[in-house]
Design an enzyme around this catalytic site. Structure first.
Site, PDB file in Angstrom:
ATOM      1  N   ARG A   1       0.813  -1.225   0.000  1.00  0.00           N
ATOM      2  CA  ARG A   1       0.000   0.000   0.000  1.00  0.00           C
ATOM      3  C   ARG A   1       0.843   1.271   0.000  1.00  0.00           C
ATOM      4  NH1 ARG A   1      -4.243  -1.113   4.671  1.00  0.00           N
ATOM      5  NH2 ARG A   1      -2.221  -1.369   5.642  1.00  0.00           N
TER       6      ARG A   1
ATOM      7  N   LYS B   1       2.122 -19.456   4.974  1.00  0.00           N
ATOM      8  CA  LYS B   1       1.486 -19.964   6.180  1.00  0.00           C
ATOM      9  C   LYS B   1       1.488 -18.881   7.239  1.00  0.00           C
ATOM     10  CE  LYS B   1       4.003 -20.066   9.091  1.00  0.00           C
ATOM     11  NZ  LYS B   1       4.962 -19.131   9.709  1.00  0.00           N
TER      12      LYS B   1
ATOM     13  N   ASP C   1       2.034 -20.149  14.367  1.00  0.00           N
ATOM     14  CA  ASP C   1       3.159 -19.669  13.550  1.00  0.00           C
ATOM     15  C   ASP C   1       4.131 -20.792  13.202  1.00  0.00           C
ATOM     16  OD1 ASP C   1       4.697 -17.467  12.402  1.00  0.00           O
ATOM     17  OD2 ASP C   1       6.118 -17.766  14.051  1.00  0.00           O
TER      18      ASP C   1
ATOM     19  N   HIS D   1       5.327 -25.755  10.238  1.00  0.00           N
ATOM     20  CA  HIS D   1       6.708 -26.251  10.136  1.00  0.00           C
ATOM     21  C   HIS D   1       6.944 -27.523  10.953  1.00  0.00           C
ATOM     22  CE1 HIS D   1       7.388 -22.530   8.215  1.00  0.00           C
ATOM     23  NE2 HIS D   1       7.689 -21.798   9.260  1.00  0.00           N
TER      24      HIS D   1
END
Ligand code: BG6
Length: 489
Positions: free
Chosen positions: A46, A142, A229, A234
């Protein structure tokens, strides 16, 4: 094999991931001659920047790589341009579509390195301009969504513009050299597979420890936390690579089918057992790598205008997972990950069962477990801990020593970053190292009840001092079972 010139559009082009990982990865591939001239790398965000302003921003992120190779860097920057765009406003999209349309023969990769709430808006616009047609691919970072329902919504909406074969859900851990080496080790050696089961393996540990804090990513991280996270993606992917049955080939679906079965076999962790099987923590002020660092809340507040006083977000998780199938019955998989821990280290430890009977006199010393340690970072390598006799005439004394293979020493090459490989896999259209929709869903189906249990418990994450190994409860989690976290670094 080499690729033809392509277009790569990075949405979230000024963000941490783009600047710290994606662009450096592209530069390295460029230096290696893997990115042909004529390729267009278009940063989109942006911010009202022009091409020059954007190039300056990314130069800072390349951490001196530019200075080492100024000629190449200048040439690389010529491939990079910038377009200010807002996914939620019409302005600028017509021109953007025209720009992309100028190279109808290029493979187009739209990399969504933004918050997942923007994935759908961006894809709808790409679809509106027909930019999903032909050799177009979309890459989703992710975590996809924040639970099963939101992941499904995103997958449905993105799926209404891009079909599954155009959709690349990236988990950069799958691009790490050691993770792929796990395939070679497990399935290229006759030695391990016969032992790779509950009869011979005592337990598995997977640690992904970071010394970094949340840095500039506070607004994302505080909504996510370590389970969303790191663990949902992972760490579960690493667990799958260790635990899956041998796939019949390395074809994308053969591998992904086997990983999916593992995810489906994970035993549920929920309100009933989360307190015994999980530990979550949040860092307080302390010191990492010799520098004093702030606590999580203060670090968040550094980066945001609205000051917060309290957060329930976990920056550390340790848990004990179990896979309910024949191969792994009763073998715990201990997972732990956190920010601001004592060391940066990621490793997988496969600990074997002891020999059934000792023939040695107690004075020879204890018999230790055989452990296979796959070190992902730093210093990628493989260690196999063995028991041997201490050399010399002084009686039979047992020692525990590693067969030690360091990639850097053995091959003399610097490991390339996972993104270097994965971005070019997208351009080539090879999805083997990307998550299929059903894998993401299965991972959420397992992770969701853990998050719900934490919320239902009303408890806060346990505090830990930055620069330590997390809350002491995570040590207790494994020691209760008569085991210890691996310390033989
Ligand atoms: C990212 C997480 O996916 O992986 C980050 O969002 C984390 O929080 C990073 O720092 C770790 O990646 P690596 O490759 O540095 O181990």
């Amino acid at each position: 094999q080499p690729v033809d010139a392509f277009d790569l559009v990075i949405f979230g082009g000024t963000g941490d991931l783009a600047v710290r990982k994606l662009l450096p990865a592209l530069f390295h591939r460029y230096v290696d001659g893997q990115i042909p001239d004529g390729t267009r790398i278009i940063g989109v965000a942006r911010e009202a920047l022009d091409d020059e302003g954007y190039r300056q921003q990314i130069t800072a992120g390349l951490n001196g790589a530019a200075a080492q190779n100024p000629e190449k860097f200048k040439a690389f920057l010529k491939l990079v341009t910038y377009r200010p765009l807002d996914a939620r406003k019409d302005e600028g999209w017509d021109e953007f579509a025209k720009l992309i349309g100028q190279q109808p023969d290029h493979v187009r990769v739209f990399y969504l390195s933004t918050s997942p709430d923007l994935f759908v808006d961006i894809c709808r616009r790409l679809g509106h301009y027909g930019l999903n047609k032909g050799e177009s691919r979309v890459v989703m970072e992710k975590p996809i969504g924040r639970d099963l329902a939101s992941a499904n919504r995103i997958n449905d909406d993105v799926g209404s513009v891009f079909n599954e074969s155009q959709t690349f859900r990236i988990d950069h851990y799958l691009g790490k050299e050691t993770v792929q080496n796990l395939l070679a080790l497990r399935f290229g050696n006759a030695l391990f597979e016969p032992l790779w089961n509950a009869e011979h393996i005592d337990h598995v540990q997977i640690t992904v420890a970071e010394t970094l804090g949340v840095g500039r990513r506070g607004s994302y991280y505080d909504n996510a936390g370590a389970l969303r996270d790191m663990v949902q993606n992972h760490m579960l992917q690493l667990l799958c690579m260790v635990a899956m049955e041998p796939p019949s080939s390395l074809s994308p679906d053969a591998v992904r089918d086997e990983k999916l079965k593992v995810l489906h076999s994970l035993k549920p962790i929920n309100d009933e057992n989360a307190a015994q099987l999980t530990v979550r923590g949040q860092y307080r002020a302390g010191a990492t790598e010799g520098q004093s660092v702030k606590g999580y809340i203060d670090e968040l507040n550094e980066d945001s205008k609205n000051k917060i006083e309290k957060s329930q977000t976990e920056t550390f998780v340790a848990l004990k997972a179990e896979i309910g199938n024949w191969r792994w019955a009763g073998v715990p998989f201990y997972l732990r990950t956190g920010k601001r821990l004592a060391e940066r280290v990621s490793e997988i430890v496969v600990a074997f069962k002891p020999v059934p009977h000792s023939i040695f006199h107690p004075s020879a010393g204890p018999l230790a477990q055989n452990r296979l340690v796959l070190r992902l970072q730093p210093d990628e390598g493989v260690k196999l801990w063995l028991t041997i006799k201490h050399p010399g005439p002084g009686g039979l004394r047992l020692r525990h020593v590693p067969l030690d293979m360091s990639f850097a020493e053995a091959f003399g090459v610097q490991q390339s970053d996972a993104y270097e490989r994965l971005i070019l896999d997208v351009v080539r259209g090879n999805p083997t190292l990307f998550m299929r929709r059903d894998e993401v869903e299965a991972a959420w189906r397992w992770a969701g009840p853990i998050l719900a249990a934490w919320e239902d418990s009303g408890e806060s994450p346990r505090p830990y001092t930055a620069g330590t190994w997390g809350p002491s409860a995570s040590v207790a989690l494994i020691e209760r079972d008569g085991r210890t976290w691996n310390e033989d670094n």
